[in-house]
Motif scaffolding. Structure first.
Motif, PDB file in Angstrom:
ATOM      1  N   GLN A 235      -1.204  49.060 -16.439  1.00 50.08           N
ATOM      2  CA  GLN A 235      -1.269  50.284 -17.237  1.00 50.08           C
ATOM      3  C   GLN A 235      -1.251  51.540 -16.375  1.00 50.08           C
ATOM      4  N   SER A 236      -1.652  51.405 -15.099  1.00 52.60           N
ATOM      5  CA  SER A 236      -1.638  52.572 -14.212  1.00 52.60           C
ATOM      6  C   SER A 236      -0.210  53.065 -13.942  1.00 52.60           C
ATOM      7  N   HIS A 237       0.802  52.267 -14.295  1.00 50.77           N
ATOM      8  CA  HIS A 237       2.192  52.669 -14.087  1.00 50.77           C
ATOM      9  C   HIS A 237       2.738  53.503 -15.247  1.00 50.77           C
ATOM     10  N   TYR A 238       1.939  53.647 -16.302  1.00 54.51           N
ATOM     11  CA  TYR A 238       2.346  54.455 -17.451  1.00 54.51           C
ATOM     12  C   TYR A 238       1.701  55.845 -17.381  1.00 54.51           C
ATOM     13  N   ASN A 239       2.272  56.788 -18.115  1.00 58.96           N
ATOM     14  CA  ASN A 239       1.624  58.100 -18.200  1.00 58.96           C
ATOM     15  C   ASN A 239       0.425  58.040 -19.149  1.00 58.96           C
ATOM     16  N   PHE A 240      -0.344  59.105 -19.130  1.00 62.21           N
ATOM     17  CA  PHE A 240      -1.612  59.120 -19.882  1.00 62.21           C
ATOM     18  C   PHE A 240      -1.387  58.878 -21.371  1.00 62.21           C
ATOM     19  N   MET A 241      -0.380  59.514 -21.941  1.00 57.79           N
ATOM     20  CA  MET A 241      -0.152  59.388 -23.378  1.00 57.79           C
ATOM     21  C   MET A 241       0.181  57.957 -23.779  1.00 57.79           C
ATOM     22  N   ASP A 242       1.072  57.327 -23.020  1.00 60.91           N
ATOM     23  CA  ASP A 242       1.444  55.943 -23.340  1.00 60.91           C
ATOM     24  C   ASP A 242       0.247  55.005 -23.201  1.00 60.91           C
ATOM     25  N   ARG A 243      -0.556  55.223 -22.160  1.00 56.59           N
ATOM     26  CA  ARG A 243      -1.762  54.389 -21.987  1.00 56.59           C
ATOM     27  C   ARG A 243      -2.711  54.552 -23.165  1.00 56.59           C
ATOM     28  N   GLN A 244      -2.924  55.783 -23.582  1.00 53.86           N
ATOM     29  CA  GLN A 244      -3.874  56.049 -24.659  1.00 53.86           C
ATOM     30  C   GLN A 244      -3.430  55.439 -25.985  1.00 53.86           C
ATOM     31  N   GLN A 245      -2.127  55.522 -26.299  1.00 55.38           N
ATOM     32  CA  GLN A 245      -1.672  55.015 -27.590  1.00 55.38           C
ATOM     33  C   GLN A 245      -1.349  53.517 -27.549  1.00 55.38           C
ATOM     34  N   GLY A 246      -1.257  52.950 -26.323  1.00 54.38           N
ATOM     35  CA  GLY A 246      -1.056  51.513 -26.200  1.00 54.38           C
ATOM     36  C   GLY A 246       0.368  51.047 -26.418  1.00 54.38           C
ATOM     37  N   PHE A 247       1.310  51.967 -26.411  1.00 51.30           N
ATOM     38  CA  PHE A 247       2.736  51.632 -26.522  1.00 51.30           C
ATOM     39  C   PHE A 247       3.527  52.826 -26.012  1.00 51.30           C
ATOM     40  N   MET A 248       4.850  52.645 -25.905  1.00 55.01           N
ATOM     41  CA  MET A 248       5.718  53.772 -25.556  1.00 55.01           C
ATOM     42  C   MET A 248       6.931  53.744 -26.476  1.00 55.01           C
ATOM     43  N   MET A 249       7.641  54.832 -26.520  1.00 50.99           N
ATOM     44  CA  MET A 249       8.861  54.916 -27.304  1.00 50.99           C
ATOM     45  C   MET A 249      10.044  54.629 -26.373  1.00 50.99           C
ATOM     46  N   ALA A 250      10.861  53.652 -26.763  1.00 53.76           N
ATOM     47  CA  ALA A 250      11.990  53.241 -25.925  1.00 53.76           C
ATOM     48  C   ALA A 250      13.220  53.050 -26.806  1.00 53.76           C
ATOM     49  N   PRO A 251      14.421  53.249 -26.256  1.00 50.85           N
ATOM     50  CA  PRO A 251      15.635  53.078 -27.062  1.00 50.85           C
ATOM     51  C   PRO A 251      15.948  51.603 -27.307  1.00 50.85           C
ATOM     52  N   ASP A 252      16.370  51.277 -28.542  1.00 53.44           N
ATOM     53  CA  ASP A 252      16.829  49.915 -28.805  1.00 53.44           C
ATOM     54  C   ASP A 252      18.307  49.813 -28.426  1.00 53.44           C
ATOM     55  N   ASP A 253      18.966  48.713 -28.772  1.00 51.86           N
ATOM     56  CA  ASP A 253      20.354  48.494 -28.361  1.00 51.86           C
ATOM     57  C   ASP A 253      21.304  49.549 -28.917  1.00 51.86           C
ATOM     58  N   SER A 254      20.951  50.133 -30.055  1.00 51.78           N
ATOM     59  CA  SER A 254      21.815  51.150 -30.665  1.00 51.78           C
ATOM     60  C   SER A 254      21.448  52.569 -30.222  1.00 51.78           C
ATOM     61  N   GLY A 255      20.395  52.670 -29.377  1.00 52.55           N
ATOM     62  CA  GLY A 255      19.976  53.978 -28.903  1.00 52.55           C
ATOM     63  C   GLY A 255      18.886  54.606 -29.747  1.00 52.55           C
ATOM     64  N   LYS A 256      18.504  53.954 -30.834  1.00 47.79           N
ATOM     65  CA  LYS A 256      17.437  54.471 -31.693  1.00 47.79           C
ATOM     66  C   LYS A 256      16.083  54.244 -31.024  1.00 47.79           C
ATOM     67  N   MET A 257      15.205  55.243 -31.049  1.00 53.34           N
ATOM     68  CA  MET A 257      13.891  55.133 -30.412  1.00 53.34           C
ATOM     69  C   MET A 257      12.956  54.309 -31.300  1.00 53.34           C
ATOM     70  N   GLU A 258      12.252  53.373 -30.684  1.00 52.70           N
ATOM     71  CA  GLU A 258      11.294  52.539 -31.403  1.00 52.70           C
ATOM     72  C   GLU A 258      10.109  52.240 -30.506  1.00 52.70           C
ATOM     73  N   LYS A 259       9.016  51.782 -31.104  1.00 54.79           N
ATOM     74  CA  LYS A 259       7.814  51.463 -30.348  1.00 54.79           C
ATOM     75  C   LYS A 259       8.052  50.223 -29.478  1.00 54.79           C
ATOM     76  N   SER A 260       7.607  50.305 -28.228  1.00 61.42           N
ATOM     77  CA  SER A 260       7.670  49.151 -27.328  1.00 61.42           C
ATOM     78  C   SER A 260       6.279  48.923 -26.759  1.00 61.42           C
ATOM     79  N   PRO A 261       5.751  47.700 -26.855  1.00 58.65           N
ATOM     80  CA  PRO A 261       4.424  47.434 -26.291  1.00 58.65           C
ATOM     81  C   PRO A 261       4.408  47.669 -24.782  1.00 58.65           C
ATOM     82  N   LEU A 262       3.220  47.862 -24.226  1.00 60.37           N
ATOM     83  CA  LEU A 262       3.067  47.969 -22.784  1.00 60.37           C
ATOM     84  C   LEU A 262       3.343  46.609 -22.148  1.00 60.37           C
ATOM     85  N   MET A 263       3.740  46.631 -20.885  1.00 60.25           N
ATOM     86  CA  MET A 263       4.082  45.392 -20.184  1.00 60.25           C
ATOM     87  C   MET A 263       2.895  44.441 -20.101  1.00 60.25           C
ATOM     88  N   SER A 264       3.199  43.170 -20.142  1.00 59.48           N
ATOM     89  CA  SER A 264       2.196  42.113 -19.962  1.00 59.48           C
ATOM     90  C   SER A 264       2.867  40.955 -19.238  1.00 59.48           C
TER      91      SER A 264
END
Length: 300
Positions: A235-264
């Protein structure tokens, strides 16, 4: 590609600092050690792509350092270039017999040393001996180790993959992604050093995929500690906002932004007591399937 990591083992600070400055300027990450014991300890913590090793050291000589590296499963693949005052044929032969990759005599031409370093690292990568990002054993060395493993008893094999690594790379970039791979390699080394033995093997199968070969008795605890520590410390590799909310916004295959869980970390674990294997291909395939089941269970 991330920078190649060199370790300079030299007790003369003038020479070691000169080499550090020069190779830093050539784009390498450089670590220094003045004693043989220090070099061995640092190598366990962060795997270098190559070691430039002086023979005359204040504690143990370079021959003993090289011998120790070559007899340890996790460091036997690291290219070693001997750096020495000696120019005797017998000394060169002794170094080469121990598995040194090259030998250069002081006073040396810095450009010649640079070319020898480049060639040794390129040769190791070309022969699929090391992964260019982590410096860990790769393709052929993993296969060789598996062939030895399948003839033994009491072993365990782990297939490890970082969940959501590609999404992280898309958002944070290649440099941050390489830092995660380096962190993962260091974490594997720490946990295996603590719970396993010097004979345990850690490999980088490519991308976000690692392997561990250890004993059946310690595998379960290693697996659990790796998953727990990775999931917390990554989690130290993420920014503060992503750590706090427990996910990040990432593009899917079509480029649409969607929630992506943090790495595990997903880990598939197999051993002769859980499965029967006809060949090494079955070991890797069944372990990969166990790892996919582990990832699905974590997502569920």
């Amino acid at each position: 590609m991330s920078k190649a990591r060199l370790m300079i083992v030299e007790d003369d600070p003038d020479i070691s600092n000169m080499l550090r400055i020069y190779f830093n300027g050539q784009g390498y990450d450089v670590d220094l050690a003045q004693r043989g014991s220090e070099a061995l300890e640092k190598t366990r913590q962060v795997m270098p792509h190559l070691i430039v090793l002086d023979i005359m050291l204040p504690d143990i000589d370079g021959y003993e350092v090289c011998r120790t590296l070559r007899t340890n499963t996790r460091t036997s693949h690291i290219p070693v270039i001997f750096l020495t005052q000696k120019d005797e044929r017998s000394d060169k032969l002794q170094g080469l017999e121990l598995g040194a990759d090259d030998y250069i005599t002081k006073p040396f031409d810095i450009e010649e040393l640079k070319l020898r370093v480049q060639n040794a690292i390129a040769r190791a990568e070309r022969e699929s001996l090391t992964d260019p990002q982590s410096g860990l054993p790769a393709g052929r060395l993993i296969e060789d180790q598996l062939r030895r493993l399948i003839r033994q008893k009491g072993w365990a094999f782990m297939d490890l993959r970082i969940n959501y690594f590609d999404a992280f790379k898309d958002v944070y970039g290649f440099i941050a992604a390489n830092d995660v791979l380096r962190f993962a390699g260091m974490l594997l080394g720490e946990v295996v050093d603590t719970l396993g033995t010097a004979n345990d093997f850690i490999g980088h199968a490519g991308g976000d995929n690692f392997v561990i070969m250890t004993s059946e008795t310690t595998a379960g605890e290693i697996r659990q500690q790796l998953k727990t520590r990775f999931n917390e410390e990554v989690q130290s590799h993420y920014n503060f906002m992503d750590r706090q909310q427990g996910f990040m916004m990432a593009p899917d295959d079509s480029g649409k932004m969607e929630k992506s869980p943090l790495m595990s970390l997903a880990v598939g674990l197999v051993s002769p007591s859980t499965h029967t294997f006809a060949d090494i291909r079955e070991i890797t395939e069944i372990a990969a399937e166990e790892r996919r089941l582990d990832a699905a269970a974590s997502n569920g």
